[in-house]
Enzyme design. Structure first.
Site: not given
Length: 237
Positions: A69, A71
């Site tokens: 991922d 953020d």
């Protein structure tokens, strides 16, 4: 003599009435609170792991595809999201549905994002192993993007290991991250959100939790380890 004593007593009484009593300072809080066996037994049974332990668990295994991922996992990107909220929807999270925000976020605002140290260590370890790196993010796709180059530069990823960022957000229906993990045959996926761990398990991948920084604008903070997944120590920064 008795009259003199009475007079002095009267003077002292008048003086005490004319000057308000000074409150005594309260006792300072204790420096050491202490604990007991019952409190220690209350701790959650988190499956903590280090980057070195993850690397050790992969010894002898052939290079593979691993996913991240973006953020709050590899980048502390709250500055861009903070500005987006102030610019488009100060009183709500509607800015997250605004294509103008995503165009800005995906094309330059990561200049204000801070690479996380845990991500540096993880990516360096996987590059050394010869693994293929995939960034699968919940950000919405845009016509152009500079996120791929920003990540490659920030984490010194060789071109042979790097792939274009996959923007899995903005669609309804099935968890798009899981779909992409299956398509790219991702064996390990790192993420900070509950949805990251759920998607990894749906795709048959090993989901490993990275701690979200406590000052992230993405609230509430998730309960890391709630699914019994591995959680990387000291991974909030």
């Amino acid at each position: 003599m008795r009259k003199i004593t009475q007079a002095l007593s009267a003077v002292c009484l008048l003086l005490s009435l004319s000057h308000p009593a000074v409150a005594r300072p309260s006792s300072p809080p204790p420096l050491y609170i202490g604990t007991n066996a019952a409190s220690l037994a209350d701790q959650a049974p988190i499956h903590w792991v280090s980057v070195a332990q993850i690397e050790n668990s992969l010894m002898g295994r052939a290079p593979m595809s691993v996913g991240f991922d973006i953020d709050d996992t590899v980048l502390f990107s709250s500055p861009g999201f903070w500005r987006g909220k102030k610019s488009w929807s100060p009183d709500s999270d509607d800015y997250l549905k605004n294509p103008d925000f995503w165009q800005q976020m995906n094309n330059g605002w990561d200049e204000f994002s801070i690479p996380k140290e845990v991500a540096r260590a993880l990516i360096a370890m996987h590059v050394k192993r010869g693994d293929r790196i995939w960034f699968i993010t919940g950000r919405h796709p845009t016509k152009t993007e500079s996120v791929t180059k920003a990540l490659q530069d920030a984490f010194l990823i060789p071109a042979a290991a790097m792939n274009p960022v996959i923007f899995a957000g903005g669609k309804s229906g099935r968890n798009d991250k899981a779909q992409w993990m299956e398509q790219k045959q991702v064996k390990i996926y790192y993420g900070d959100a509950d949805s990251d761990i759920i998607a990894a398990r749906e795709a048959g991948a090993r989901g490993i939790r990275v701690l979200r920084a406590s000052n992230s604008t993405y609230k509430p903070l998730p309960q890391a380890g709630a699914f019994g997944e591995e959680v990387i120590v000291n991974s909030e920064y």
